[in-house]
Design a protein around this motif. Structure first.
Motif, PDB file in Angstrom:
ATOM      1  N   LEU A 140       0.837  -1.197   0.000  1.00 35.35           N
ATOM      2  CA  LEU A 140       0.000   0.000   0.000  1.00 35.35           C
ATOM      3  C   LEU A 140       0.876   1.253   0.000  1.00 35.35           C
ATOM      4  O   LEU A 140       1.787   1.386   0.826  1.00 35.35           O
ATOM      5  CB  LEU A 140      -0.899  -0.016   1.241  1.00 35.35           C
ATOM      6  N   LEU A 141       0.590   2.164  -0.923  1.00 33.84           N
ATOM      7  CA  LEU A 141       1.271   3.451  -1.017  1.00 33.84           C
ATOM      8  C   LEU A 141       2.788   3.314  -1.130  1.00 33.84           C
ATOM      9  O   LEU A 141       3.524   4.133  -0.618  1.00 33.84           O
ATOM     10  CB  LEU A 141       0.938   4.327   0.198  1.00 33.84           C
ATOM     11  N   GLU A 142       3.225   2.276  -1.810  1.00 33.07           N
ATOM     12  CA  GLU A 142       4.669   2.102  -1.967  1.00 33.07           C
ATOM     13  C   GLU A 142       5.260   3.272  -2.758  1.00 33.07           C
ATOM     14  O   GLU A 142       6.386   3.678  -2.537  1.00 33.07           O
ATOM     15  CB  GLU A 142       4.941   0.787  -2.695  1.00 33.07           C
ATOM     16  N   LEU A 147       8.566   2.783   1.950  1.00 35.36           N
ATOM     17  CA  LEU A 147       9.186   1.465   2.133  1.00 35.36           C
ATOM     18  C   LEU A 147       8.328   0.564   3.018  1.00 35.36           C
ATOM     19  O   LEU A 147       8.763   0.127   4.083  1.00 35.36           O
ATOM     20  CB  LEU A 147      10.585   1.609   2.753  1.00 35.36           C
ATOM     21  N   PRO A 148       7.106   0.292   2.614  1.00 40.39           N
ATOM     22  CA  PRO A 148       6.224  -0.512   3.471  1.00 40.39           C
ATOM     23  C   PRO A 148       6.716  -1.951   3.601  1.00 40.39           C
ATOM     24  O   PRO A 148       7.284  -2.507   2.663  1.00 40.39           O
ATOM     25  CB  PRO A 148       4.871  -0.449   2.756  1.00 40.39           C
ATOM     26  N   LYS A 149       6.485  -2.540   4.773  1.00 38.04           N
ATOM     27  CA  LYS A 149       6.917  -3.914   5.017  1.00 38.04           C
ATOM     28  C   LYS A 149       5.742  -4.880   4.931  1.00 38.04           C
ATOM     29  O   LYS A 149       5.916  -6.079   5.023  1.00 38.04           O
ATOM     30  CB  LYS A 149       7.533  -3.999   6.417  1.00 38.04           C
TER      31      LYS A 149
ATOM     32  N   SER B 363      -7.333  16.688   5.555  1.00 38.80           N
ATOM     33  CA  SER B 363      -8.590  15.956   5.474  1.00 38.80           C
ATOM     34  C   SER B 363      -8.670  15.129   4.196  1.00 38.80           C
ATOM     35  O   SER B 363      -9.576  14.321   4.054  1.00 38.80           O
ATOM     36  CB  SER B 363      -9.777  16.911   5.577  1.00 38.80           C
ATOM     37  N   HIS B 364      -7.729  15.335   3.278  1.00 34.08           N
ATOM     38  CA  HIS B 364      -7.735  14.555   2.039  1.00 34.08           C
ATOM     39  C   HIS B 364      -6.354  13.995   1.752  1.00 34.08           C
ATOM     40  O   HIS B 364      -5.728  14.375   0.768  1.00 34.08           O
ATOM     41  CB  HIS B 364      -8.217  15.399   0.857  1.00 34.08           C
ATOM     42  N   LYS B 365      -5.904  13.125   2.622  1.00 25.07           N
ATOM     43  CA  LYS B 365      -4.619  12.474   2.357  1.00 25.07           C
ATOM     44  C   LYS B 365      -4.832  11.356   1.345  1.00 25.07           C
ATOM     45  O   LYS B 365      -5.885  11.258   0.716  1.00 25.07           O
ATOM     46  CB  LYS B 365      -4.016  11.987   3.666  1.00 25.07           C
ATOM     47  N   TYR B 366      -3.849  10.474   1.219  1.00 26.81           N
ATOM     48  CA  TYR B 366      -3.867   9.528   0.095  1.00 26.81           C
ATOM     49  C   TYR B 366      -5.059   8.589   0.057  1.00 26.81           C
ATOM     50  O   TYR B 366      -5.611   8.300  -0.994  1.00 26.81           O
ATOM     51  CB  TYR B 366      -2.592   8.679   0.125  1.00 26.81           C
ATOM     52  N   LEU B 367      -5.437   8.058   1.243  1.00 26.63           N
ATOM     53  CA  LEU B 367      -6.386   6.952   1.229  1.00 26.63           C
ATOM     54  C   LEU B 367      -7.792   7.459   1.508  1.00 26.63           C
ATOM     55  O   LEU B 367      -8.074   7.926   2.603  1.00 26.63           O
ATOM     56  CB  LEU B 367      -5.977   5.921   2.283  1.00 26.63           C
TER      57      LEU B 367
END
Lengths: 159, 476
Positions: A140-142, A147-149, B363-367
């Motif tokens: 997710l959101l790499e 650097l997600p694990k 209030s509007h980040k990535y997800l």
């Protein structure tokens, strides 16, 4: 999860990258200037807006291994660092190496579908490193550079 | 200075009551928990951080403006400088409160200070909060020095004209000032050094404030232009604050002789330039984002341009750009009241600008599943209002307690400008012949110097006892 939150972690070295590769933070953090929570692209830092109250007998449900946080504390998932430390300590006391699957965070232990796997990514033989290399895996959101694990496995297509 | 009117006391009482209510609200917030504010997950920053950035911005009025004008030797700056430096110190004090108000456990704020403690841990130097702490303390120290240095001769003047506890207090503040040529020269060089040193500090402070945002991977924050954008905005709002303060003082203290329409004209031009610069920055920022078309940034972009934040956004554009541009670019409208109207617009606009940087992005980040809303709660509104009252209160008290508040002197040479003795003639009568070692605070404008000089002669002072020091060439 390196970039955002860890770099913005508020004073008192609460937030850091441990040797095991956890984005850890002390569970008795102090401030909430909330830099870390804002910088976290996943919005998974949680703040204690009020002092918690546990009417009896609900206070018995509290985990004795984790301190109860007071108002004004920022928290996040630590992959149950208290369980990790306990298991590492046990293995050391018994003078043996840690086996794959020895450490089970609470979510892994209680997942009835056994959908969660936790382990050492540096060990090529472990379940978790085998699964994380799966072509079904995604992170997710790499692309944000965190650097997600954690690897999410998509459902196997039936087509 | 020693007589106090009922008007003064009622103003102080009124402002003091608002400030006290604000402090009370803060204690209430601490007692009940931070949840009394409208802040929530994921919008962890809102009114308080907006106020923080806004007040630190206002603080750039003084030091930066007065230092720049000093270094370029702009003659018209003289009545402006102290007025501006005072704003800096007070705005910084107010601004620096907000990171503390915004702490989850404010009583532990001293954990920010790196000192050897029993906890055996140091502040995390990667944390923007720690950068803020160091930047603000440095700037506050610097600007207090910058304000106090040229006040030494004024304190000495009051010391020589008062008795009792006032004599003692102002004597301590005057640091043994005798007004000798040597002392003047030392003060002169100290001021010059401070003026040069304070500039990079002022720029760095607001850059670091901008780093609170731009170092985080948050849509529309993570931008290389935030440093200069924030500094420009800070100077912009600082000038606006200065114009309003000057116009108020001019009206209330009857300083028409010293604050000429010319001063407002010049500050108005400066404000116009900053307005254009601000417009350019916003245009550059928005256009790049729009062309980049990065999905997460576009969410924030559209929610500010035409979504729920659009009314605020377009008010900001009108207040910061349209109104100042229309008023200040026309010579006919660039009057004192014109400048004040434009400045009021700019203050509103710049506050909104800070708010619109903070909240829409959070209030509007990535997800999308983690998006949120924000609505201010009474606690935050009360504390915000009380900071404006605190600024006015501090300014009122300062104007009362500090002599010759609005100096016309250059680099420390200041003259008393209270209404009853603002003419050279009148002033000369007030000087005590016996205790006088030198005439402190002579007028810096050449014709003023001569007026005072003749006034002193007319008051029967022997010519040999008058010392006039000025950086400008004095004819005669």
């Amino acid at each position: 999860m390196r970039r955002g939150a860890v770099r913005a972690g508020v004073s008192d070295l609460r937030s850091h990258h441990t040797a095991e590769g956890l984005n850890a933070q002390s569970l008795q953090p102090l401030h909430r200037h909330a830099c870390c929570a804002n910088a976290c692209p996943y919005s998974v830092r949680y703040f204690d807006f009020f002092n918690p109250e546990w009417p009896k007998p609900l206070h018995l449900q509290l985990n004795p291994d984790v301190s109860v946080r007071e108002v004004g504390v920022m928290e996040k998932c630590t992959f149950c660092v208290q369980r990790i430390n306990a298991t590492v300590g046990e293995a050391k006391a018994e003078k043996r190496e840690l086996k794959d699957g020895d450490i089970k965070p609470a979510c892994v232990q209680s997942c009835s579908a056994r959908a969660l796997v936790f382990g050492d990514l540096n060990d090529p033989e472990s379940d978790v490193s085998r699964l994380s290399k799966s072509p079904r895996g995604s992170k997710l959101l790499e692309d944000v550079g965190t650097l997600p694990k954690i690897t999410y496995l998509s459902r196997q297509s039936q087509t | 200075m020693q007589q106090t009117s009922w008007r003064f006391w009622s103003l102080v009482l009124f402002l003091g009551a608002i400030v006290a209510a604000g402090v009370g609200t803060w204690f209430y917030q601490m007692y009940m928990g931070f949840g009394m504010t409208g802040i929530n997950n994921p919008v962890y920053w809102a009114f308080y951080i907006t106020n923080f950035v806004f007040w630190i911005g206002i603080s750039h009025a003084g030091t930066l403006i007065s230092a720049i004008l000093r270094l370029v030797n702009a003659g018209w700056r003289r009545p402006v400088t102290r007025c501006a430096e005072v704003i800096t110190v007070f705005a910084l004090m107010i601004g620096a409160m907000f990171p503390i108000i915004h702490l989850g456990r404010p009583w532990l704020f001293f954990w920010l200070i790196p000192y050897p403690s029993s906890r055996l841990i140091w502040p995390n130097f990667r944390s923007p909060l720690v950068w803020d702490f160091f930047a603000i303390t440095t700037y506050l120290t610097g600007s207090v020095l910058f304000l106090l240095l040229p006040m030494i001769p004024d304190f000495a003047l009051v010391r020589d004209r008062t008795t009792g506890w006032r004599h003692w207090v102002y004597g301590k503040l005057a640091l043994g000032w005798q007004g000798t040529t040597k002392q003047w020269h030392r003060l002169e060089s100290a001021m010059q050094i401070m003026a040069i040193a304070i500039l990079p500090v002022a720029v760095s402070v607001h850059t670091i404030v901008s780093f609170d945002f731009s170092m985080a991977p948050v849509p529309m924050w993570h931008s290389t232009m935030f440093g200069p954008y924030f500094v420009a905005g800070a100077i912009f709002s600082g000038i606006a604050g200065l114009i309003i303060a000057m116009a108020t003082l001019r009206k209330l203290l009857h300083l028409e002789d010293y604050l000429h329409p010319l001063h407002f004209q010049n500050l108005g031009k400066l404000l116009l330039m900053m307005s254009l610069l601000w417009g350019y920055f916003v245009f550059a920022e928005r256009l790049t984002v729009w062309c980049g078309n990065e999905p997460s940034e576009m969410e924030v972009f559209w929610v500010t341009q035409r979504g729920s934040f659009a009314p605020l956004c377009w008010t900001m554009v009108v207040c910061n750009f349209v109104i100042p541009f229309a008023i200040l670019s026309l010579k006919k409208l660039r009057t004192i009241s014109g400048c004040v109207v434009a400045s009021c617009g700019v203050l509103v606009g710049m506050w909104l600008e800070r708010f619109l940087i903070v909240v829409p992005s959070l209030s509007h980040k990535y997800l999308p599943y983690a998006w949120g809303h924000y609505r201010p709660r009474p606690v935050e509104i009360m504390i915000t209002v009380s900071t404006f009252a605190a600024m006015m209160l501090l300014y009122t008290l300062f104007a009362k307690l500090v002599p010759d508040h609005l100096g016309v002197g250059a680099q420390g040479r200041r003259a008393s400008v209270s209404p009853e003795h603002r003419r050279g003639q009148a002033r000369a009568r007030l000087v005590d012949h016996q205790s006088m070692k030198a005439v402190y605070g002579l007028y810096a404008e050449p014709h003023d110097v001569q007026r005072v000089f003749h006034g002193l002669l007319a008051a029967g002072l022997p010519e040999g006892r008058i010392t006039i020091i000025s950086s400008d060439p004095i004819e005669e």
